[in-house]
Enzyme design. Sequence first.
Site, mmCIF file in Angstrom:
data_model
loop_
_atom_site.group_PDB
_atom_site.id
_atom_site.type_symbol
_atom_site.label_atom_id
_atom_site.label_comp_id
_atom_site.label_asym_id
_atom_site.label_seq_id
_atom_site.Cartn_x
_atom_site.Cartn_y
_atom_site.Cartn_z
ATOM 1 N N ASP A 11 0.867 -1.180 0.000
ATOM 2 C CA ASP A 11 0.000 0.000 0.000
ATOM 3 C C ASP A 11 0.904 1.230 0.000
ATOM 4 O O ASP A 11 2.116 1.129 0.242
ATOM 5 C CB ASP A 11 -0.886 0.009 1.261
ATOM 6 C CG ASP A 11 -1.787 1.230 1.306
ATOM 7 O OD1 ASP A 11 -2.552 1.439 0.351
ATOM 8 O OD2 ASP A 11 -1.719 2.005 2.284
ATOM 9 N N SER A 12 0.290 2.383 -0.238
ATOM 10 C CA SER A 12 1.067 3.613 -0.239
ATOM 11 C C SER A 12 1.489 4.033 1.174
ATOM 12 O O SER A 12 2.328 4.904 1.316
ATOM 13 C CB SER A 12 0.243 4.728 -0.869
ATOM 14 O OG SER A 12 -0.978 4.856 -0.175
ATOM 15 N N CYS A 74 -4.357 -1.108 -2.096
ATOM 16 C CA CYS A 74 -4.379 0.339 -2.301
ATOM 17 C C CYS A 74 -5.406 0.603 -3.390
ATOM 18 O O CYS A 74 -5.274 0.104 -4.510
ATOM 19 C CB CYS A 74 -2.991 0.814 -2.725
ATOM 20 S SG CYS A 74 -2.923 2.566 -3.125
ATOM 21 N N GLU A 152 -3.400 9.347 8.439
ATOM 22 C CA GLU A 152 -1.949 9.226 8.624
ATOM 23 C C GLU A 152 -1.498 10.025 9.863
ATOM 24 O O GLU A 152 -0.510 9.698 10.494
ATOM 25 C CB GLU A 152 -1.195 9.708 7.377
ATOM 26 C CG GLU A 152 -1.451 8.865 6.126
ATOM 27 C CD GLU A 152 -0.531 7.641 5.986
ATOM 28 O OE1 GLU A 152 0.590 7.673 6.489
ATOM 29 O OE2 GLU A 152 -0.972 6.642 5.363
ATOM 30 N N CYS A 186 -10.814 3.580 -0.779
ATOM 31 C CA CYS A 186 -9.414 3.802 -0.423
ATOM 32 C C CYS A 186 -9.188 3.024 0.863
ATOM 33 O O CYS A 186 -10.028 3.055 1.767
ATOM 34 C CB CYS A 186 -9.194 5.296 -0.202
ATOM 35 S SG CYS A 186 -7.679 5.682 0.672
ATOM 36 N N HIS A 188 -7.433 3.463 3.322
ATOM 37 C CA HIS A 188 -7.359 4.212 4.582
ATOM 38 C C HIS A 188 -8.759 4.426 5.186
ATOM 39 O O HIS A 188 -8.878 4.652 6.382
ATOM 40 C CB HIS A 188 -6.751 5.598 4.345
ATOM 41 C CG HIS A 188 -5.267 5.613 4.185
ATOM 42 N ND1 HIS A 188 -4.625 4.968 3.163
ATOM 43 C CD2 HIS A 188 -4.294 6.214 4.924
ATOM 44 C CE1 HIS A 188 -3.306 5.189 3.282
ATOM 45 N NE2 HIS A 188 -3.095 5.933 4.337
#
Length: 271
Positions: A11-12, A74, A152, A186, A188
């Site tokens: 994933d990013s 992702c 994040e 997404c 996240h």
Amino acid sequence: MSDKRAIGVFDSGLGGLTVVKELLKTLPNEDIIYFGDTGRVPYGTRSVETIKKYARQDERFLLSRDVKLIVAACGTVSSVASDTADELPVPFFEVVSHAAKAAVEATKNGKIAVIGTNATVKSRQHEKQILKLMPNALVLNQSCTLFVPLVEEGWYSADDIVVLETVSRYLKPVFEFGADTLILGCTHYPILSEAISKILGDGVTLINAGTAIAEAIKQYLTENDIQNNEVSGQHSFYVSDKPDSFVKQASILLGREIDSNNVQKVDINNL
Ligand code: DGL
């Protein structure tokens, strides 16, 4: 037969841990090698060309660890860079088609909303997959640019006024559209599930691609007889920057203590 090689997930950043969490529940025997590109997150605001370049490097890194399959956890890579997997020597799983299928199975009124990064929303991949399965579905696409930095930063509590205000602003069109199903496009975003449900109410089903993909991988491993039959469950994490903050956040997100010895920094630019 048994294949003891690990499942590779990338994933990013740390959002892909929402997929790992589901894999841990569904496939507790499997070893997992996770790569989070914490030094180059976010991907979702970058050009398709750059996202493909990053995805190729991430895939090469996982291949160097001898994984038996690769999961792009992702939404952005799955939406715009899945073709980077065309020549991979191992099977590849992306999150978009699994999320679309789960949404079509869940919707009652045929109104499905998709939220994702700019790149994901622009690609309309979820919409294309949904319409293939349900041609009369109505699909609303909405990018939620600030969700990734919020997560994040560790801001995802459903009691946090900043989180609720941000979620509410981005999801106003989803509410007005009357979707009964919302794809968290997404990886996240499942971290914000509680806040999202608080804003949209219980009438909207949230689709977490991690749940859908974990089941698909389980089926694939069983059908091809390449599951790990020994109780192993070793998990190694690699990041491209700041392993210490990853250890902290990952422990919270996975709901289990991550040993800092299991998190290593790699130089992804050299792959
Ligand atoms: N993990 C990415 C995704 O699922 C979001 C973060 C980013 O923009 O890199 O789309």
